[in-house]
Design an enzyme around this catalytic site. Structure first.
Site, short mmCIF file in Angstrom:
data_model
loop_
_atom_site.label_atom_id
_atom_site.label_comp_id
_atom_site.label_asym_id
_atom_site.label_seq_id
_atom_site.Cartn_x
_atom_site.Cartn_y
_atom_site.Cartn_z
N LYS A 22 -12.34 -46.86 8.32
CA LYS A 22 -10.90 -46.93 8.08
C LYS A 22 -10.12 -46.68 9.38
O LYS A 22 -9.22 -47.45 9.72
CB LYS A 22 -10.50 -45.88 7.05
CG LYS A 22 -9.02 -45.61 6.94
CD LYS A 22 -8.67 -44.59 5.88
CE LYS A 22 -8.79 -43.18 6.34
NZ LYS A 22 -7.66 -42.68 7.14
N ASN A 23 -10.53 -45.65 10.12
CA ASN A 23 -9.74 -45.23 11.29
C ASN A 23 -9.98 -46.08 12.53
O ASN A 23 -9.38 -45.84 13.57
CB ASN A 23 -9.99 -43.76 11.58
CG ASN A 23 -9.39 -42.87 10.50
OD1 ASN A 23 -8.65 -43.36 9.66
ND2 ASN A 23 -9.76 -41.61 10.50
N CYS A 123 2.40 -34.24 6.21
CA CYS A 123 1.56 -34.55 5.04
C CYS A 123 0.88 -33.24 4.64
O CYS A 123 1.14 -32.18 5.21
CB CYS A 123 0.53 -35.61 5.39
SG CYS A 123 -0.75 -35.02 6.48
N ARG A 128 2.14 -32.93 11.72
CA ARG A 128 1.70 -34.21 12.29
C ARG A 128 2.79 -34.84 13.18
O ARG A 128 3.25 -35.94 12.95
CB ARG A 128 1.30 -35.20 11.19
CG ARG A 128 0.39 -34.69 10.10
CD ARG A 128 -1.09 -34.60 10.39
NE ARG A 128 -1.75 -35.77 10.83
CZ ARG A 128 -2.43 -36.62 10.04
NH1 ARG A 128 -2.42 -36.42 8.74
NH2 ARG A 128 -3.07 -37.65 10.53
N ASP A 313 -12.55 -34.27 10.06
CA ASP A 313 -12.60 -35.08 8.83
C ASP A 313 -13.85 -34.81 8.02
O ASP A 313 -14.01 -35.36 6.93
CB ASP A 313 -12.53 -36.57 9.17
CG ASP A 313 -11.15 -36.96 9.66
OD1 ASP A 313 -10.99 -38.08 10.16
OD2 ASP A 313 -10.24 -36.12 9.58
N ARG A 405 -7.83 -44.17 -0.70
CA ARG A 405 -7.37 -44.49 0.66
C ARG A 405 -8.53 -44.56 1.63
O ARG A 405 -8.43 -45.21 2.67
CB ARG A 405 -6.38 -43.41 1.14
CG ARG A 405 -5.13 -43.33 0.32
CD ARG A 405 -4.11 -42.44 0.99
NE ARG A 405 -3.95 -42.83 2.40
CZ ARG A 405 -3.30 -42.09 3.29
NH1 ARG A 405 -2.79 -40.93 2.93
NH2 ARG A 405 -3.17 -42.48 4.53
#
Ligand code: EPZ
Length: 447
Positions: A22-23, A123, A128, A313, A405
């Site tokens: 994803k990243n 978030c 952030r 993560d 997500r």
């Protein structure tokens, strides 16, 4: 709204194919804005964040085509047409859903000399800010105004510069990199992020004609070029090391035997000594890694660090394993200021955790007990899934949109490993113990 229902206590074993990262996919898809024409990107994961990114590109004037699963096109292929840019804006309704939309700043400023991007806001895991993004882009000649919750940037001309980041920010490095490739002259980004996803973006930009050296190190050197063109060959997004690490950690929580396939084991190197210290055996080959854990895992403390340190993560997922480990472990979170939202939910499953500041002390318990829990962010959700797979009885996980997500085809992949898991509307009741093992899906056949 859906929920995940898990009948826990089953050992997971088997092979699971890992999707594109994803990243890496998010910045790569947005980087197509830098060159007019048609771009083909492969191994794009089927995730909500990808759909949001393609909606953003659509709003900017760049339509895309996504290969339908089972269709004639290659699975995971996305074709984007960036011939024309109609709007130079990333609107609040999209940025609110996905803060990585802020990555549109660099490419729009480089290609059009202007960009208007909604401030991402905070978030669940932290404030952030994007001060480092703006500092780097200003060094290249951009000027910003902050009005009405939007960053409005202009740049008549981008000129190469020496940029020193206060922190190796991942998307900050990516934003500045995507502007520098079209700047006049040489840019050096010092204290750049070294994550594999940044390196994959650099490889993609180079395939479009950018001149970049040093990816994977803390200094990126970019020799700006007047224009870029779409890559001649489709770019295949690198495999998702965090998805892979999440499934491998399920071998610890369920005392299982799990092989992740279609991965780059080099991106998982930092996890190997942790799995081994926990008592698991690890083996790997060119595109796979296997973790086997027959006994109760041993407690292993971790401290998150920028790459190549232990990934933030993976912190929540590791904590899930440590709640069942023999002994006491300390998890220190140094990247985000509020990344322990999974702690109170894990405690609802019977975990014994004490959090003080950026440290959580976990007293391993002999077992966990199923309960209804609530997801708060993407990796916290993954942590609760791992714990629910091990807990005795049934666990229900609410607010599944967080998981959607970042984890493609989660129920299918877990089912292929022998998990008893279903996804149902949140008002549906599932009798405890009624979930049957799934029939192997094509991914097992493919695996
Ligand atoms: C990227 O977020 C990832 N997201 C995150 O993954 C990941 O957790 C994070 O990097 C760290 O590895 C994407 O790549 C889309 P940072 P990013 O900028 O770039 C502070 C997931 O679960 N900071 O490296 O936003 C910031 O507040 C997500 O997949 C500033 O102070 O992270 C944070 O404390 C979550 N000013 C720290 O640096 C800035 O200008 C790390 O942030 C930028 C960052």
């Amino acid at each position: 709204m859906d929920k995940l229902v898990i009948d826990g206590g089953y050992r997971l074993s088997g092979r699971v194919p890992i999707s594109g990262a994803k990243n890496a996919a998010l910045p790569i898809l947005i980087a197509t804005l830098l060159a007019s024409g048609q771009h083909t990107i492969d191994n794009v994961p089927e995730l909500v964040d990808i759909s949001t990114t393609l909606s953003l590109l659509g709003r900017i004037g760049c339509p895309s085509l996504v290969a339908e699963p089972g269709g004639s096109q290659k699975r995971g292929r996305v074709v984007i047409d960036t011939t024309r840019i109609a709007f130079r804006e990333a609107p609040y309704d999209l940025v609110r859903k996905m803060r990585a939309s802020v990555l549109a700043l660099g490419p729009l400023l480089a290609r059009c000399g202007e960009a208007r991007v909604s401030l991402p806001g905070g978030c669940a895991i932290g404030v952030r800010p994007i001060d480092q993004h703006l500092k780097g882009l200003e060094a290249l000649g951009c000027r910003f105004e902050l009005t009405g919750g939007y960053v409005h940037g202009r740049a008549d001309r981008l000129v190469g510069a020496e940029i020193h980041l206060d922190f190796p920010t991942v998307t900050g490095t990516e934003n500045i990199l995507m502007a520098a490739v079209l700047a006049d002259g040489v840019t050096r980004i010092h204290n750049a992020a070294k994550e594999p996803e940044v390196a994959d973006l650099a490889r993609f930009l180079r395939s479009m004609g950018a001149r970049i050296e040093g990816e994977g190190t803390s200094t990126l050197t970019i020799d700006g070029v007047p224009a870029l063109r779409p890559s001649r060959e489709p770019h295949s997004v690198l495999p998702d090391r965090i998805e892979a690490g999440t499934y491998l950690t399920a071998a610890l929580t369920t005392r299982g035997d799990i092989t992740v396939t279609e991965v780059d084991p080099r991106t998982l190197e930092v996890l190997v000594p942790m799995f081994q210290a926990a008592g698991a055996t690890v083996s790997s080959g060119e595109d796979w890694m296997r973790v086997v854990c027959d006994e109760r895992p041993q407690a292993v403390s971790v401290e998150t660090q920028p790459h190549p340190g232990f990934p933030t993560d993976m912190q929540a997922q590791w904590m899930a394993a440590m709640t069942l480990a023999a002994g006491t472990s300390v998890l220190r979170e140094t990247i985000f200021e509020n990344r322990f939202m999974h702690v109170p939910e894990l405690m609802r499953l019977g975990a014994e955790i004490q959090t003080r500041g950026n440290e959580s002390v976990v007293e391993g318990a002999p077992h966990l007990t199923g309960a209804t829990v609530m997801a708060t962010d993407l990796r916290a959700s993954a942590s609760l899934v791992l714990a629910g797979l091990a807990a005795q009885g049934q666990t229900q996980l609410l607010r599944l949109y967080h998981l959607d997500r970042g984890y493609a085809r989660l129920v299918e992949k877990l089912g292929d490993l022998g998990a008893r898991v279903v996804r149902v509307a949140d008002d549906v009741s599932v009798p405890v113990g009624s979930i049957q093992a799934a029939e192997p899906s094509d991914s097992r056949a493919a695996g």
